[in-house]
Write an enzyme that holds these catalytic residues in place. Structure first.
Site, PDB file in Angstrom:
ATOM      1  CG  ASN A   7       5.136   7.600   2.880  1.00 45.24           C
ATOM      2  OD1 ASN A   7       5.686   8.272   3.667  1.00 45.24           O
ATOM      3  ND2 ASN A   7       3.864   7.499   2.727  1.00 45.24           N
ATOM      4  CE  LYS A   9       1.664   5.911   6.171  1.00 40.10           C
ATOM      5  NZ  LYS A   9       0.527   5.234   5.317  1.00 40.10           N
ATOM      6  CG  HIS A  72       0.001   8.976   0.877  1.00 36.50           C
ATOM      7  ND1 HIS A  72      -0.567   8.707   2.294  1.00 36.50           N
ATOM      8  CD2 HIS A  72       0.868   7.746   0.271  1.00 36.50           C
ATOM      9  CE1 HIS A  72      -0.511   7.929   2.212  1.00 36.50           C
ATOM     10  NE2 HIS A  72       0.565   6.726   1.670  1.00 36.50           N
ATOM     11  CD  GLU A 142       1.010   3.645  -1.208  1.00 34.99           C
ATOM     12  OE1 GLU A 142       1.645   3.377  -0.490  1.00 34.99           O
ATOM     13  OE2 GLU A 142       0.885   4.823  -1.006  1.00 34.99           O
ATOM     14  N   GLY A 210       4.177   1.977   7.318  1.00 28.50           N
ATOM     15  CA  GLY A 210       4.107   1.403   8.966  1.00 28.50           C
ATOM     16  C   GLY A 210       5.662   0.681   9.377  1.00 28.50           C
TER      17      GLY A 210
HETATM   18  P1  PGA Z   1       1.593   0.942   5.240  1.00 23.27           P
HETATM   19  O1  PGA Z   1       1.576   2.471   4.189  1.00 23.27           O
HETATM   20  O2  PGA Z   1       2.396   0.036   5.038  1.00 23.27           O
HETATM   21  O3  PGA Z   1       1.343   1.316   6.527  1.00 23.27           O
HETATM   22  O4  PGA Z   1      -0.348   0.580   5.011  1.00 23.27           O
HETATM   23  C1  PGA Z   1       1.814   2.354   3.128  1.00 23.27           C
HETATM   24  C2  PGA Z   1       1.526   3.772   2.732  1.00 23.27           C
HETATM   25  O5  PGA Z   1       0.377   4.547   3.068  1.00 23.27           O
HETATM   26  O6  PGA Z   1       2.469   4.032   1.990  1.00 23.27           O
END
Ligand code: PGA
Length: 228
Positions: A7, A9, A72, A142, A210
């Site tokens: 992801n 983002k 999400h 999550e 990330g």
């Molecule tokens: P992260 O994000 O691995 O950066 O914590 C996960 C997500 O928001 O799906």
């Protein structure tokens, strides 16, 4: 072999970066979820990976996406309700997309002892508008407090994540919902921490934010998922 969902983002902001990262992440068993604006370029750049979107939109299947993240915490934070999420899941399923439903409690909810109640409500509502035989579907646990972009993020540990996922599975099977569901975990997963989650039998994949922005890191996580 377990699935890895990348992801990106809103962190990838140019077409050149999107195409380069897509090429570096082009692995079978990896679902690349770029920002909506780069779906076409990423689709053209991948051969082995699958294309996912970060939120439902009516044009996704026409643009070659097969998966879509729905619910999400970034969207929930902007005010997306469980009912809207249920509607998006139903639309995604009728478009032939595989939904990746995200559920998870915030830190205040966790600290107030409301985790189970929150997960139960999120799951029951999200799945309420699709036929019981819908398949496949992913549910990602999550915890919002473990997501890297949450201020003061704290890492979740694999044993607790597996317990929460066991609870989520129970909610799904207690309801009328009987589809083939795969359960995944997401929240600050890196190449260093991925193994601990992947070795849990009931965690069938990872949603990586990330760490998915770095070719070496996502490749390493994907390699670990191949052996899990
Ligand atoms: P992260 O994000 O691995 O950066 O914590 C996960 C997500 O928001 O799906």
């Amino acid at each position: 072999m377990k699935i890895i969902i990348a992801n990106w983002k809103a962190k990838i902001t140019t077409e050149a970066d999107a195409v380069a990262l897509a090429r570096g992440s082009d692995k079978e068993g990896l679902v690349v979820c770029p920002p909506h604006a780069f779906l076409d370029e990423v689709r053209a750049a991948i051969v082995h990976a699958s294309l996912g979107a970060q939120d439902y939109a009516p044009d996704l299947s026409a643009r070659g996406a097969t998966h879509v993240i729905i619910g999400h915490s970034d969207r929930r934070r902007e005010g997306e309700t469980d009912d809207v999420i249920a509607e998006k899941i139903a639309l995604a399923v009728s478009d032939g997309l595989i939904p990746i439903l995200c559920v998870g409690e915030t830190k205040p909810e966790r600290d107030a002892g409301e985790t189970h109640e929150v997960l139960k409500r999120q799951i029951r509502t999200a799945l309420s508008r699709i036929p019981a035989e819908t398949a496949p579907i992913f549910i990602g646990y999550e915890p919002v407090w473990a997501i890297s972009t949450t201020p003061g993020a704290e890492p979740e540990n694999p044993t607790d994540a597996a317990r929460k996922i066991a609870f989520i599975r129970e909610q799904v099977s207690h309801g009328s919902y009987r589809a083939m569901v795969s359960y995944i975990y997401g929240g600050s997963v890196t190449a260093t921490t991925a193994g601990g989650f992947l070795e849990k039998e009931n965690i069938q994949g990872l949603l990586v934010g990330g760490a998915s922005l770095h070719e070496k890191e996502i490749t390493n996580i994907w390699q670990q998922a191949q052996k899990a």
